[in-house]
Design an enzyme around this catalytic site. Structure first.
Site, PDB file in Angstrom:
ATOM      1  CG  PHE A  77      -1.902   1.221   1.053  1.00  7.71           C
ATOM      2  CD1 PHE A  77      -3.096   1.092   0.365  1.00  7.71           C
ATOM      3  CD2 PHE A  77      -1.563   2.472   1.549  1.00  7.71           C
ATOM      4  CE1 PHE A  77      -3.944   2.184   0.174  1.00  7.71           C
ATOM      5  CE2 PHE A  77      -2.408   3.572   1.369  1.00  7.71           C
ATOM      6  CZ  PHE A  77      -3.597   3.431   0.678  1.00  7.71           C
ATOM      7  CG  ASP A  80       5.936   3.894   1.602  1.00 12.32           C
ATOM      8  OD1 ASP A  80       5.960   4.680   2.577  1.00 12.32           O
ATOM      9  OD2 ASP A  80       4.958   3.786   0.848  1.00 12.32           O
ATOM     10  CE  LYS A 137       0.104   6.752   6.696  1.00 13.35           C
ATOM     11  NZ  LYS A 137      -1.171   7.155   6.123  1.00 13.35           N
TER      12      LYS A 137
HETATM   13  C1  LIG Z   1       3.194   2.960   3.534  1.00 11.07           C
HETATM   14  C2  LIG Z   1       2.332   4.072   3.011  1.00 11.07           C
HETATM   15  N1  LIG Z   1       2.746   4.785   1.966  1.00 11.07           N
HETATM   16  C3  LIG Z   1       2.027   5.793   1.471  1.00 11.07           C
HETATM   17  C4  LIG Z   1       0.807   6.132   2.022  1.00 11.07           C
HETATM   18  C5  LIG Z   1       0.002   7.242   1.425  1.00 11.07           C
HETATM   19  O1  LIG Z   1      -0.019   8.346   2.260  1.00 11.07           O
HETATM   20  P1  LIG Z   1      -1.118   9.506   2.040  1.00 11.07           P
HETATM   21  O2  LIG Z   1      -2.449   8.935   2.449  1.00 11.07           O
HETATM   22  O3  LIG Z   1      -0.663  10.619   2.931  1.00 11.07           O
HETATM   23  O4  LIG Z   1      -1.076   9.873   0.592  1.00 11.07           O
HETATM   24  C6  LIG Z   1       0.331   5.405   3.112  1.00 11.07           C
HETATM   25  C7  LIG Z   1      -0.981   5.728   3.709  1.00 11.07           C
HETATM   26  O5  LIG Z   1      -1.552   4.986   4.460  1.00 11.07           O
HETATM   27  C8  LIG Z   1       1.113   4.353   3.633  1.00 11.07           C
HETATM   28  O6  LIG Z   1       0.709   3.626   4.672  1.00 11.07           O
END
Ligand SMILES: Cc1ncc(COP(=O)(O)O)c(C=O)c1O
Length: 407
Positions: A146, A231, A260
């Site tokens: 994700f 990530d 976040k």
């Molecule tokens: C591992 C990871 N990458 C990227 C994102 C995307 O972040 P955003 O919702 O701020 O676009 C998330 C969101 O849950 C995430 O958990």
């Protein structure tokens, strides 16, 4: 429909139902106030926030130091765009680079933007530094990933809910099983520029890869001349008991994607941090964002870094997470198949014959604890890292009650 001045819960939910797009299925609670680990609904009922906005609230609601940093900056300067310098951005980049042990920082806003930026950097690096034929770069990604919701990102998701119905999808991504270093080795070809991986998969249900996976992945990427792109949007900044989830295996990524918690739960702040070799491939005009690097975001981000700097918040919350997992495992609830945990981040996997994780979340809500299900059978907990042992105990007692009553 009329909306009451008080914003009474039923009105708020009804207004959202009628006029908001239905791209979420929230629990039926309407929050209007928060402080620390606690949130209150419009009727004044208090709840323990065990989700922390998917780790965006690692420091709880309205942390006084973060609110002060934001308020001071609000009184001076909020937005300049990158057409001009501002007096916060340079310091933010320098401090984040020092905190993460990297060279350069590219600020964006949301996590998905950080991921998109990482993809662009890896491709450009591949063409300019690795000599990949133009337009042929490939990035290896993992099952269960994700990384956000943009059309490029959902194109390489294997979750039908995230993926289906949004094509055509961008080419250039190769999917391998998460946790399988051998599969990564096989998938790498001459055009592979990067391996994009969550060191712990959050949305998939707090999935922790086998021991040694990240270290193996690091050496495979080194041998093949492929960028390791971690990530850490959700797993980073203390959530797993360390600065980064990669730190558990002493692995250094070439690019870290952060988001976040970097915004302190106040505003969206994300960043790509990494080596000069990779970040220097971008030249003026090739990438950017109107809001990325704005002084308000940078002022809050700088205070976030200060809160994490000595590592004690991560370590202490990690110890609380270890104890919570041990307690839940020892309880041996018949509905619970497995408890996965790293730091103050838990995935409680329920048996399929038990009530769903959504039903468990609803029962928890009735007892004053807000948590969120993921994928039907997983209850995911990520309380603010600032939680006290007593506060966590309060929540765990209620969790124990709910889990015990499921089967
Ligand atoms: C591992 C990871 N990458 C990227 C994102 C995307 O972040 P955003 O919702 O701020 O676009 C998330 C969101 O849950 C995430 O958990």
């Amino acid at each position: 429909m009329t909306i009451s001045q008080t914003g009474a819960p039923s009105d708020a939910i009804e207004a959202e139902e009628l006029h908001g797009a239905h791209n979420y299925a929230p629990l039926p609670v309407v929050l209007s106030h928060g402080e620390g680990v606690w949130v209150h609904d419009a009727d004044g009922r208090r709840y323990f926030d065990a989700l922390s906005a998917y780790s965006a609230l690692n420091f709880g609601h309205r942390h006084p130091r973060l609110v002060r940093a934001a308020t001071e900056q609000l009184g001076r300067l909020t937005l300049t765009s990158r057409a001009f310098h501002n007096d916060q951005l340079g310091a933010f980049c320098a401090e984040l680079a020092a905190f993460t042990g990297t060279d350069r920082v590219l600020p964006m806003n949301t996590g998905a933007e950080a991921v998109e930026t990482g993809i662009k950097l890896a491709r450009k690096w591949g063409y300019e530094r690795k000599g990949v034929e133009p337009g042929r770069a490939e990035i290896v990604v993992c099952t269960g990933n994700f990384h956000g919701r943009t059309t490029t990102i959902v194109g390489f998701s294997d979750d039908p809910l995230a993926h289906d119905g949004f094509g055509p999808y961008a080419p250039g991504f190769v999917l391998v099983p998460y946790g399988d270093a051998g599969a990564l080795r096989k998938a790498i070809g001459p055009n592979t520029v990067g391996f994009l991986v969550e060191p712990v998969q959050g949305e998939a249900g707090v999935i922790i890869p086998p021991d040694g996976y990240l270290a193996a992945v690091r050496s495979i990427c080194d041998e093949a001349g492929v960028l390791l792109i971690a990530d850490e949007v959700q797993s980073g900044l203390g959530r797993t008991g360390r600065r980064f989830a990669c730190d558990h295996e002493d692995v250094r990524a070439d690019l870290y994607l952060l988001g976040k918690a970097l915004g302190g739960g106040i505003l969206p702040v994300s960043a790509v941090v990494g080596t000069d070799e990779v970040l220097s491939v971008l030249r003026p005009g090739e990438h950017g964002s109107t809001f990325g690097g704005n002084p308000l975001a940078c002022a809050v981000g700088r205070e976030v870094i200060r809160l994490l700097a000595d590592g004690s918040l991560a370590a202490e919350s990690g110890a609380l997470g270890d104890a919570a997992a041990a307690r839940l495992r020892a309880a041996g609830h018949p509905a619970v198949r497995e408890v996965r945990q790293r730091g103050l981040w838990l995935g409680i996997e329920l048996f399929e014959h038990a009530p769903t994780a959504r039903q468990a979340s609803e029962r928890l809500m009735e007892r004053g604890v807000l948590a969120k299900d993921t994928h039907e059978t997983t209850l995911r907990l990520a309380p603010p890292l600032t939680v006290t042992p007593d506060e966590l105990d309060w929540a765990l007692e209620r969790l124990d009650d709910v889990l015990a009553g499921l089967l």
